[in-house]
Design an enzyme around this catalytic site. Structure first.
Site, PDB file in Angstrom:
ATOM      1  N   HIS A  39       8.994  -3.619   3.480  1.00 52.16           N
ATOM      2  CA  HIS A  39       8.561  -3.839   2.101  1.00 52.16           C
ATOM      3  C   HIS A  39       9.761  -4.212   1.217  1.00 52.16           C
ATOM      4  O   HIS A  39       9.669  -5.083   0.351  1.00 52.16           O
ATOM      5  CB  HIS A  39       7.942  -2.560   1.517  1.00 52.16           C
ATOM      6  CG  HIS A  39       6.721  -2.070   2.227  1.00 52.16           C
ATOM      7  ND1 HIS A  39       6.719  -0.930   2.993  1.00 52.16           N
ATOM      8  CD2 HIS A  39       5.451  -2.554   2.275  1.00 52.16           C
ATOM      9  CE1 HIS A  39       5.508  -0.709   3.477  1.00 52.16           C
ATOM     10  NE2 HIS A  39       4.716  -1.687   3.070  1.00 52.16           N
ATOM     11  N   GLN A  60     -10.487  -2.787   1.926  1.00 55.64           N
ATOM     12  CA  GLN A  60     -10.030  -3.464   3.148  1.00 55.64           C
ATOM     13  C   GLN A  60     -10.032  -2.541   4.375  1.00 55.64           C
ATOM     14  O   GLN A  60      -9.570  -2.930   5.448  1.00 55.64           O
ATOM     15  CB  GLN A  60      -8.651  -4.079   2.931  1.00 55.64           C
ATOM     16  CG  GLN A  60      -7.510  -3.101   2.799  1.00 55.64           C
ATOM     17  CD  GLN A  60      -6.226  -3.800   2.371  1.00 55.64           C
ATOM     18  OE1 GLN A  60      -6.124  -4.343   1.285  1.00 55.64           O
ATOM     19  NE2 GLN A  60      -5.234  -3.821   3.257  1.00 55.64           N
ATOM     20  N   ARG A  79       2.289   2.522   9.545  1.00 53.67           N
ATOM     21  CA  ARG A  79       1.515   3.186  10.598  1.00 53.67           C
ATOM     22  C   ARG A  79       2.409   3.698  11.729  1.00 53.67           C
ATOM     23  O   ARG A  79       1.958   4.504  12.539  1.00 53.67           O
ATOM     24  CB  ARG A  79       0.417   2.260  11.134  1.00 53.67           C
ATOM     25  CG  ARG A  79      -0.679   2.027  10.093  1.00 53.67           C
ATOM     26  CD  ARG A  79      -1.915   1.365  10.643  1.00 53.67           C
ATOM     27  NE  ARG A  79      -3.012   1.419   9.702  1.00 53.67           N
ATOM     28  CZ  ARG A  79      -3.390   0.424   8.875  1.00 53.67           C
ATOM     29  NH1 ARG A  79      -2.733  -0.724   8.882  1.00 53.67           N
ATOM     30  NH2 ARG A  79      -4.398   0.589   8.047  1.00 53.67           N
ATOM     31  N   MET A 134       0.840  -1.206   0.000  1.00 58.25           N
ATOM     32  CA  MET A 134       0.000   0.000   0.000  1.00 58.25           C
ATOM     33  C   MET A 134       0.874   1.255   0.000  1.00 58.25           C
ATOM     34  O   MET A 134       0.393   2.357   0.266  1.00 58.25           O
ATOM     35  CB  MET A 134      -0.935  -0.001   1.215  1.00 58.25           C
ATOM     36  CG  MET A 134      -1.906  -1.180   1.184  1.00 58.25           C
ATOM     37  SD  MET A 134      -3.383  -0.919   2.141  1.00 58.25           S
ATOM     38  CE  MET A 134      -2.712  -0.693   3.768  1.00 58.25           C
ATOM     39  N   GLY A 135       2.177   1.094  -0.282  1.00 63.50           N
ATOM     40  CA  GLY A 135       3.055   2.252  -0.379  1.00 63.50           C
ATOM     41  C   GLY A 135       3.557   2.729   0.969  1.00 63.50           C
ATOM     42  O   GLY A 135       3.446   2.025   1.965  1.00 63.50           O
ATOM     43  N   ASN A 136       4.159   3.948   0.960  1.00 64.32           N
ATOM     44  CA  ASN A 136       4.860   4.470   2.124  1.00 64.32           C
ATOM     45  C   ASN A 136       5.904   3.433   2.564  1.00 64.32           C
ATOM     46  O   ASN A 136       5.908   2.937   3.674  1.00 64.32           O
ATOM     47  CB  ASN A 136       3.897   4.812   3.271  1.00 64.32           C
ATOM     48  CG  ASN A 136       4.612   5.555   4.386  1.00 64.32           C
ATOM     49  OD1 ASN A 136       4.595   5.147   5.534  1.00 64.32           O
ATOM     50  ND2 ASN A 136       5.251   6.638   4.064  1.00 64.32           N
ATOM     51  N   LEU A 137       6.764   3.128   1.608  1.00 65.13           N
ATOM     52  CA  LEU A 137       7.616   1.945   1.743  1.00 65.13           C
ATOM     53  C   LEU A 137       8.727   2.136   2.770  1.00 65.13           C
ATOM     54  O   LEU A 137       9.239   3.233   2.959  1.00 65.13           O
ATOM     55  CB  LEU A 137       8.215   1.600   0.379  1.00 65.13           C
ATOM     56  CG  LEU A 137       7.188   1.348  -0.732  1.00 65.13           C
ATOM     57  CD1 LEU A 137       7.894   0.971  -2.032  1.00 65.13           C
ATOM     58  CD2 LEU A 137       6.187   0.270  -0.334  1.00 65.13           C
ATOM     59  N   HIS A 138       9.071   1.022   3.418  1.00 69.37           N
ATOM     60  CA  HIS A 138      10.167   0.988   4.393  1.00 69.37           C
ATOM     61  C   HIS A 138      10.920  -0.316   4.183  1.00 69.37           C
ATOM     62  O   HIS A 138      10.588  -1.089   3.266  1.00 69.37           O
ATOM     63  CB  HIS A 138       9.617   1.123   5.822  1.00 69.37           C
ATOM     64  CG  HIS A 138       8.469   0.184   6.115  1.00 69.37           C
ATOM     65  ND1 HIS A 138       8.624  -1.179   6.159  1.00 69.37           N
ATOM     66  CD2 HIS A 138       7.151   0.418   6.331  1.00 69.37           C
ATOM     67  CE1 HIS A 138       7.465  -1.745   6.431  1.00 69.37           C
ATOM     68  NE2 HIS A 138       6.547  -0.796   6.521  1.00 69.37           N
ATOM     69  N   GLN A 143      -2.830 -12.578   7.754  1.00 71.31           N
ATOM     70  CA  GLN A 143      -3.018 -12.284   6.329  1.00 71.31           C
ATOM     71  C   GLN A 143      -2.259 -13.286   5.455  1.00 71.31           C
ATOM     72  O   GLN A 143      -2.795 -13.796   4.464  1.00 71.31           O
ATOM     73  CB  GLN A 143      -2.515 -10.862   6.053  1.00 71.31           C
ATOM     74  CG  GLN A 143      -2.399 -10.518   4.576  1.00 71.31           C
ATOM     75  CD  GLN A 143      -2.010  -9.065   4.369  1.00 71.31           C
ATOM     76  OE1 GLN A 143      -2.852  -8.197   4.495  1.00 71.31           O
ATOM     77  NE2 GLN A 143      -0.751  -8.796   4.050  1.00 71.31           N
TER      78      GLN A 143
HETATM   79  P1  AMP Z   1       1.358  -2.950   3.537  1.00 73.09           P
HETATM   80  O1  AMP Z   1       1.914  -1.897   2.627  1.00 73.09           O
HETATM   81  O2  AMP Z   1       1.378  -2.568   4.981  1.00 73.09           O
HETATM   82  O3  AMP Z   1       0.036  -3.494   3.056  1.00 73.09           O
HETATM   83  O4  AMP Z   1       2.350  -4.170   3.435  1.00 73.09           O
HETATM   84  C1  AMP Z   1       2.686  -4.751   2.205  1.00 73.09           C
HETATM   85  C2  AMP Z   1       3.467  -6.007   2.442  1.00 73.09           C
HETATM   86  O5  AMP Z   1       4.634  -5.729   3.172  1.00 73.09           O
HETATM   87  C3  AMP Z   1       2.662  -7.046   3.246  1.00 73.09           C
HETATM   88  O6  AMP Z   1       2.928  -8.338   2.712  1.00 73.09           O
HETATM   89  C4  AMP Z   1       3.241  -6.894   4.627  1.00 73.09           C
HETATM   90  O7  AMP Z   1       3.167  -8.066   5.409  1.00 73.09           O
HETATM   91  C5  AMP Z   1       4.703  -6.589   4.295  1.00 73.09           C
HETATM   92  N1  AMP Z   1       5.342  -5.917   5.419  1.00 73.09           N
HETATM   93  C6  AMP Z   1       4.914  -4.784   6.049  1.00 73.09           C
HETATM   94  N2  AMP Z   1       5.717  -4.498   7.088  1.00 73.09           N
HETATM   95  C7  AMP Z   1       6.670  -5.476   7.135  1.00 73.09           C
HETATM   96  C8  AMP Z   1       7.775  -5.746   7.986  1.00 73.09           C
HETATM   97  N3  AMP Z   1       8.087  -4.972   9.024  1.00 73.09           N
HETATM   98  N4  AMP Z   1       8.524  -6.842   7.720  1.00 73.09           N
HETATM   99  C9  AMP Z   1       8.233  -7.660   6.680  1.00 73.09           C
HETATM  100  N5  AMP Z   1       7.198  -7.452   5.833  1.00 73.09           N
HETATM  101  C10 AMP Z   1       6.422  -6.379   6.059  1.00 73.09           C
END
Ligand code: AMP
Length: 282
Positions: free
Chosen positions: A37, A61, A189, A30-34, A155
């Site tokens: 991701h 969702q 978040r 969903m972006g705002n990558l770290h 998930q």
């Molecule tokens: P999101 O953008 O929050 O929907 O996350 C996208 C994908 O990145 C999902 O498969 C999450 O489980 C994964 N993800 C988010 N945070 C982490 C993290 N700290 N470590 C590993 N995978 C992550």
């Protein structure tokens, strides 16, 4: 890195990749990558010749009163980060591109058994939204492999089951949770947190580790352990949504004979909801 906004453009490029024998790896976000991701991108890069990330804040969702409208958007820096990890393409569709008939007139995909506890209970309809968008992305992109974080353990299990049950020919790969130095699971978040809240948030991972220690010491009263952890979290300043010792596969409450466990937890810190989990093999 190629940027696609339409399904047509995306599908034309992916068809060419497929014809030339490249394996496609999908990383939905969903972006705002770290770094969490980006660990998925790295995992995809190791196993696939064409790595496609998607950035789509999926309205289906989010429940009423959740943070859909405020969800952090940082598209330009997301592109830079993806390119720095050698991602080949990113799909950034508008809501109308993914839901041309509107979100209220959308066929839904549901995995009822695994969705009935934990986040599924606190966020009704959330996992239907996730399963629906992931199915759509799978059908659009027909990847060989798709990469999801273990941070969202429920998930990941739901997507694995959906893929198996619906005979979708995609290999779903889980990637370990990336954490900050304090142990806090990285999350978009976390950006909502003030500095003093960040150190409070680290207690979530602490509570999980403490409970694992007690389980390993032979404690079998799971309800008492859940209550203890709840008290610890509350004292630390966190509001507990759930703290559940569960069977790692069924996600049902663990029984005394179960040895393959996962502890799943969600807390609120102010308005911010944080989740984390830890696996335990007894
Ligand atoms: P999101 O953008 O929050 O929907 O996350 C996208 C994908 O990145 C999902 O498969 C999450 O489980 C994964 N993800 C988010 N945070 C982490 C993290 N700290 N470590 C590993 N995978 C992550």
């Amino acid at each position: 890195m190629q940027i696609f906004e339409t399904r047509d453009d995306l599908q034309k490029t992916l068809a060419t990749c497929r014809q030339s024998g490249q394996h496609i790896g999908l990383v939905p976000t969903m972006g705002n990558l770290h770094e969490g991701h980006l660990a998925l991108v790295d995992a995809a890069r190791k196993q696939c010749q064409y790595v496609l990330s998607t950035i789509f804040v999926n309205p289906l969702q989010f429940g009423p009163g959740e943070d859909l409208d405020n969800y952090p958007k940082t598209l330009e820096s997301d592109y830079e980060l993806l390119a720095s990890r050698h991602c080949d393409g990113v799909f950034v569709p508008a809501v109308s591109e993914m839901y041309p008939n509107g979100i209220n007139n959308q066929t839904l995909v549901s995995v009822p058994t695994l969705s009935r506890h934990h986040c599924g209970l606190s966020r009704p309809g959330h996992f239907e939204g996730v399963c629906t968008i992931v199915s759509k992305l799978f059908n659009l992109t027909m990847p060989d492999m798709a990469f999801f974080g273990e941070k969202d353990y429920q998930q990941l299990q739901i997507i694995k089951k959906m893929t198996t049950d619906l005979c979708i020919p995609v290999k779903v790969v889980g990637v370990p949770t990336q954490r900050t130095e304090s142990g806090l699971a990285m999350s978009s978040r976390n950006n909502y947190l003030e500095d003093r809240q960040v150190s409070i948030a680290a207690n979530l991972q602490r509570s999980l580790k403490m409970t694992v220690e007690k389980l390993k010491q032979g404690e079998t009263n799971f309800s008492a352990l859940e209550l203890d952890a709840g008290e610890f979290l509350t004292t630390a300043g966190l509001k507990v949504d759930y703290f559940n010792i569960s069977h790692a596969v069924t996600l049902e409450p663990a029984g005394a004979r179960d040895s393959n466990l996962v502890i799943l937890a969600a807390v609120f810190l102010g308005k911010t909801r944080l989740i984390d989990n830890i696996r335990v093999q007894l």
